[in-house]
Design an enzyme around this catalytic site. Structure first.
Site, PDB file in Angstrom:
ATOM      1  N   ASN A   1      43.588  36.521  38.567  1.00  0.00           N
ATOM      2  CA  ASN A   1      43.329  35.143  38.979  1.00  0.00           C
ATOM      3  C   ASN A   1      42.798  34.397  37.756  1.00  0.00           C
ATOM      4  OD1 ASN A   1      42.406  32.771  40.085  1.00  0.00           O
ATOM      5  ND2 ASN A   1      40.815  33.721  41.355  1.00  0.00           N
TER       6      ASN A   1
ATOM      7  N   HIS B   1      39.862  31.644  48.574  1.00  0.00           N
ATOM      8  CA  HIS B   1      38.944  32.160  47.551  1.00  0.00           C
ATOM      9  C   HIS B   1      37.570  31.514  47.765  1.00  0.00           C
ATOM     10  CE1 HIS B   1      37.020  32.832  43.698  1.00  0.00           C
ATOM     11  NE2 HIS B   1      37.888  33.816  43.515  1.00  0.00           N
TER      12      HIS B   1
ATOM     13  N   GLU C   1      35.509  30.301  45.816  1.00  0.00           N
ATOM     14  CA  GLU C   1      35.278  29.051  45.078  1.00  0.00           C
ATOM     15  C   GLU C   1      35.883  27.866  45.816  1.00  0.00           C
ATOM     16  OE1 GLU C   1      36.744  30.469  41.311  1.00  0.00           O
ATOM     17  OE2 GLU C   1      34.965  31.732  41.114  1.00  0.00           O
TER      18      GLU C   1
HETATM   19  P1  PGA Z   1      35.655  37.847  38.329  1.00  0.00           P
HETATM   20  O1  PGA Z   1      36.402  36.930  39.443  1.00  0.00           O
HETATM   21  O2  PGA Z   1      36.534  39.047  38.109  1.00  0.00           O
HETATM   22  O3  PGA Z   1      35.570  36.952  37.125  1.00  0.00           O
HETATM   23  O4  PGA Z   1      34.339  38.212  38.890  1.00  0.00           O
HETATM   24  C1  PGA Z   1      37.039  37.513  40.531  1.00  0.00           C
HETATM   25  C2  PGA Z   1      37.630  36.447  41.415  1.00  0.00           C
HETATM   26  O5  PGA Z   1      36.992  35.394  41.585  1.00  0.00           O
HETATM   27  O6  PGA Z   1      38.725  36.610  41.977  1.00  0.00           O
END
Ligand code: PGA
Length: 251
Positions: free
Chosen positions: A9, A99, A101
């Site tokens: 991602n 996700h 976020e």
């Molecule tokens: P990270 O992100 O590997 O930078 O912790 C994972 C994600 O948000 O899918």
């Protein structure tokens, strides 16, 4: 054993030249690896601006293309959004929905994530549905209840092992360098497997990814956990060596 899926991602990172270079390098490595790529699926999810260029860079390689989000409608008056059929049209096979976020920054509810996953299915895309508890929820001891509720509410009736992947991502582990213990990950994945089995026949074939600070240094341990069928990788997917090392860590 289920075929692992290692998904990158890229989030809101990369200009054309960066994206093409990274995608081309991964495509080159999978081609050079000969039969080795048959042991796991490799997926990259660049930002929407790079989908067309990256599709060209990975053409004729085993690397798959995915997007990071889609709208719940196929098309229409939705300024700034992208519909699932448009993603399929430029070569996507997968799309991430829900996700954390997006849940946090855009107020996305389980109900909306459910509608987005259904839109992905209608466009013949595989939906990667993200779920995971916050730090406060983990401290309260409600992790299994939270992910269970998200699992039930975020999956549309159309969800099946062939068109859906679950990504368990503890919110507090994303981008933080902090990772649950292998026992903690196992407890959640075992719970999700039980839920998948009771939801529909074939639930044992639903792939369950772990995400949150997966790195080359911890990937082998995480990917060896029962009912962990791959990883959703953020930061470490922006570097070809790191992402490749994670992909090569599958048991
Ligand atoms: P990270 O992100 O590997 O930078 O912790 C994972 C994600 O948000 O899918």
């Amino acid at each position: 054993m289920l075929r692992p899926l290692i998904a990158g991602n890229w989030k809101m990172n990369g200009r054309r030249a960066d994206g093409i270079a990274l995608a081309s390098e991964l495509a080159r490595r999978t081609r050079r690896a000969g039969g080795a790529e048959l042991t796991r699926d490799l997926l990259i999810c660049p930002p929407a601006t790079l989908l067309v260029a990256v599709a060209q860079a990975i053409a004729d390689s085993p690397v798959s293309l995915g997007a990071q989000d889609c709208h719940s409608a196929a098309s229409g008056a939705h300024t700034g959004d992208v519909g699932a059929p448009m993603l399929a049209d430029v070569g996507c096979r997968y799309v991430i929905v829900g996700h954390s976020e997006r849940r946090a920054n855009h107020g996305e509810s389980d109900q909306l994530v459910n509608a987005k996953a259904a839109a992905a299915h209608a466009a013949s895309l595989v939906a990667i549905v993200c779920i995971g508890e916050t730090e406060a929820e983990r401290n309260d001891g409600t992790t299994l209840a939270v992910v269970g509720r998200q699992f039930a509410a975020s999956l549309p009736a159309s969800a099946a092992p062939d068109n859906t992947v679950i990504a368990y991502e503890p919110v507090w582990a994303i981008g933080s360098g902090r990772v649950p213990t292998e026992m903690e990950i196992a407890a959640v994945h075992d719970h999700l497997r039980t839920l998948a089995r009771s939801r529909a026949p074939g639930g044992e074939r639903l792939r369950l990814l772990y995400g949150g600070s997966v790195k080359a240094s911890n990937a082998a341990g995480i990917l060896a956990i029962a009912n962990v069928n791959g990883a959703l990788v953020g930061g470490a997917s922006l570097n070809a060596d790191d992402f490749w090392a994670i992909a090569c860590s599958c048991p």
